[in-house]
Design an enzyme around this catalytic site. Structure first.
Site, PDB file in Angstrom:
ATOM      1  N   CYS A 120      -8.155  -7.547  16.940  1.00  0.00           N
ATOM      2  CA  CYS A 120      -9.137  -6.723  16.247  1.00  0.00           C
ATOM      3  C   CYS A 120     -10.558  -7.018  16.707  1.00  0.00           C
ATOM      4  CB  CYS A 120      -9.017  -6.927  14.733  1.00  0.00           C
ATOM      5  SG  CYS A 120      -7.521  -6.184  14.051  1.00  0.00           S
ATOM      6  N   SER A 140     -12.142   0.167  12.590  1.00  0.00           N
ATOM      7  CA  SER A 140     -11.578  -0.106  13.911  1.00  0.00           C
ATOM      8  C   SER A 140     -12.675  -0.252  14.945  1.00  0.00           C
ATOM      9  CB  SER A 140     -10.639   1.046  14.293  1.00  0.00           C
ATOM     10  OG  SER A 140     -10.437   1.111  15.687  1.00  0.00           O
ATOM     11  N   LEU A 141     -12.682  -1.392  15.673  1.00  0.00           N
ATOM     12  CA  LEU A 141     -13.657  -1.558  16.741  1.00  0.00           C
ATOM     13  C   LEU A 141     -13.440  -0.533  17.846  1.00  0.00           C
ATOM     14  CD1 LEU A 141     -14.191  -5.376  17.352  1.00  0.00           C
ATOM     15  CD2 LEU A 141     -15.576  -3.781  16.041  1.00  0.00           C
ATOM     16  N   ARG A 142     -12.190  -0.165  18.099  1.00  0.00           N
ATOM     17  CA  ARG A 142     -11.912   0.867  19.108  1.00  0.00           C
ATOM     18  C   ARG A 142     -12.564   2.185  18.696  1.00  0.00           C
ATOM     19  NH1 ARG A 142      -8.566   5.128  18.923  1.00  0.00           N
ATOM     20  NH2 ARG A 142      -7.779   4.312  16.950  1.00  0.00           N
ATOM     21  N   ARG A 143     -12.325   2.620  17.471  1.00  0.00           N
ATOM     22  CA  ARG A 143     -12.933   3.887  17.026  1.00  0.00           C
ATOM     23  C   ARG A 143     -14.446   3.796  17.025  1.00  0.00           C
ATOM     24  NH1 ARG A 143      -8.607   4.237  12.238  1.00  0.00           N
ATOM     25  NH2 ARG A 143      -6.950   5.382  13.307  1.00  0.00           N
ATOM     26  N   ARG A 187     -10.882   5.078   1.157  1.00  0.00           N
ATOM     27  CA  ARG A 187     -11.840   5.574   2.147  1.00  0.00           C
ATOM     28  C   ARG A 187     -12.170   7.048   1.913  1.00  0.00           C
ATOM     29  NH1 ARG A 187      -9.518   3.244   7.748  1.00  0.00           N
ATOM     30  NH2 ARG A 187      -7.637   2.781   6.559  1.00  0.00           N
ATOM     31  N   SER A 239       0.838  -1.198   0.000  1.00  0.00           N
ATOM     32  CA  SER A 239       0.000   0.000   0.000  1.00  0.00           C
ATOM     33  C   SER A 239       0.877   1.253   0.000  1.00  0.00           C
ATOM     34  CB  SER A 239      -0.907   0.018   1.231  1.00  0.00           C
ATOM     35  OG  SER A 239      -0.145   0.284   2.396  1.00  0.00           O
ATOM     36  N   LYS A 253       0.784  -0.821  15.214  1.00  0.00           N
ATOM     37  CA  LYS A 253      -0.558  -1.155  15.705  1.00  0.00           C
ATOM     38  C   LYS A 253      -1.175  -2.325  14.956  1.00  0.00           C
ATOM     39  CE  LYS A 253      -3.205   2.300  13.024  1.00  0.00           C
ATOM     40  NZ  LYS A 253      -4.056   1.383  12.255  1.00  0.00           N
ATOM     41  N   ASP A 254      -0.584  -2.725  13.828  1.00  0.00           N
ATOM     42  CA  ASP A 254      -1.079  -3.887  13.084  1.00  0.00           C
ATOM     43  C   ASP A 254      -0.494  -5.197  13.586  1.00  0.00           C
ATOM     44  OD1 ASP A 254      -2.621  -2.335  11.416  1.00  0.00           O
ATOM     45  OD2 ASP A 254      -1.139  -2.262   9.795  1.00  0.00           O
ATOM     46  N   ARG A 275     -13.752  -0.278   5.335  1.00  0.00           N
ATOM     47  CA  ARG A 275     -12.364  -0.671   5.136  1.00  0.00           C
ATOM     48  C   ARG A 275     -11.840  -0.190   3.796  1.00  0.00           C
ATOM     49  NH1 ARG A 275     -10.742  -6.368   5.440  1.00  0.00           N
ATOM     50  NH2 ARG A 275      -8.716  -5.359   5.337  1.00  0.00           N
ATOM     51  N   VAL A 316      -6.242   4.253   2.469  1.00  0.00           N
ATOM     52  CA  VAL A 316      -6.586   5.629   2.823  1.00  0.00           C
ATOM     53  C   VAL A 316      -7.301   6.332   1.681  1.00  0.00           C
ATOM     54  CG1 VAL A 316      -5.621   7.901   3.363  1.00  0.00           C
ATOM     55  CG2 VAL A 316      -4.756   5.866   4.542  1.00  0.00           C
TER      56      VAL A 316
END
Length: 309
Positions: free
Chosen positions: A244, A131-134, A157, A13, A85-86, A151, A154
């Site tokens: 995740c 993101s489940l956190r977001r 999206r 990417s 973070k991945d 998903r 960048v």
């Protein structure tokens, strides 16, 4: 004397390549080596190929690393560059995170099409995030919003946002900066109200345990304060079996030989959460994070985690 180029594994990417090129530039500067001594090897991962489902549905964070780690373990790559973070908290046998570059901004960036700030979105507006956190943090702050899984790379999206598929989305500000898109956000979210993912904003390098030549090469670009902070955050995540599938936030700051850590766990709907703060010597970074994870797990109780299954 090394005669063949060092082979740097990365996802293909634009953001992953930017991170690999930054790593290459730092290694060139640290060792006085020319660019031709480093070959960037892009690979497509399963996580890149499957973009129509959430990571939790298709196997979690390891989907972005497995192909790279297979070639790293076999010796086809000398080292691999990742977004920290991945990275799963448990790595394949024989591999470890040997270096962390200086950390970028940890904040989440809000990009709004119908309102410039999260708090100003109209009732019922649609926000897209993978993101489940977001997702959980958005629902905690604005339970009236429609939050959907969103998903893609960048640019993908941002295109979907421009097409009107959602009213807003959230992205890591660090990634936008690395892509030269620092002017895209309409709001930068305060990490006290919207804490980041553990290890957000940090580039890490993965290599083989015991490969003295490569690890000596990488040690020259390892940023100690980032290393300590991310080690603390990953230990917090590990103590909570973080993946995740779990809405977990964590942020450590390392300075002056000390670590200050803040963590939060949430239910996916954002209705319940538990926070924890701790601090100590940076030399104990891993233990501080692990102890914080165990403490917040005990504080929440077993019933809290059943909703994550």
């Amino acid at each position: 004397m090394q005669t063949k180029p060092f082979r740097i594994g990365t996802r293909g990417s634009p953001l992953a390549l930017a991170q690999a090129y930054e790593t290459r530039s730092r290694l060139m500067a640290a060792h006085g080596l020319p660019e031709e001594m480093f070959e960037v090897v892009p690979l497509t991962t399963k996580g890149d190929r499957i973009t129509d489902r959430s990571l939790a549905e298709i196997g979690g964070k390891g989907l972005f690393t497995a192909e790279l780690e297979e070639q790293l373990a076999s010796g086809e790559l000398d080292f691999a560059v990742h977004s920290s973070k991945d990275m799963p908290t448990v790595l394949p046998d024989g591999l470890f995170l040997s270096a962390f570059l200086p950390r970028e901004d940890v904040r989440d960036a809000f990009v709004g099409a119908t309102a410039p700030r999260l708090i100003e979105l109209p009732e019922g507006a649609t926000v897209g995030s993978s993101s489940l956190r977001r997702q959980a943090l958005i629902r905690r702050l604005r339970p009236d919003l429609n939050v959907i899984t969103f998903r893609g790379l960048v640019d993908t999206r941002l295109r979907k946002l421009a097409e009107g598929q959602v009213d807003a989305t959230l992205l890591a500000f660090a990634g936008l900066k690395r892509l030269g898109k620092q002017d895209v956000p309409t709001e930068l979210l305060d990490p006290r109200d919207f804490p980041p993912a553990p290890a957000q904003g940090a580039i890490c390098v993965e290599s083989r345990i015991g490969d003295a030549r490569i690890n000596a090469l990488l040690e020259a670009v390892n940023d100690r304060t980032t290393h300590d902070a991310v080690t603390c955050e990953r230990a917090f995540l590990g103590a909570l079996d973080g993946s995740c599938r779990t809405p977990i936030a964590g942020h450590a700051v390392s300075e002056g030989g000390k670590i200050r850590f803040y963590g939060m766990i949430l239910t996916p709907d954002g209705s319940r959460f538990h926070e924890i703060s701790s601090e100590g010597n940076a030399s104990n970074a891993e233990r501080i994070g692990r102890d914080a994870g165990e403490a917040v797990r005990s504080k929440a109780g077993p019933g809290f985690f059943e909703s994550w299954s």
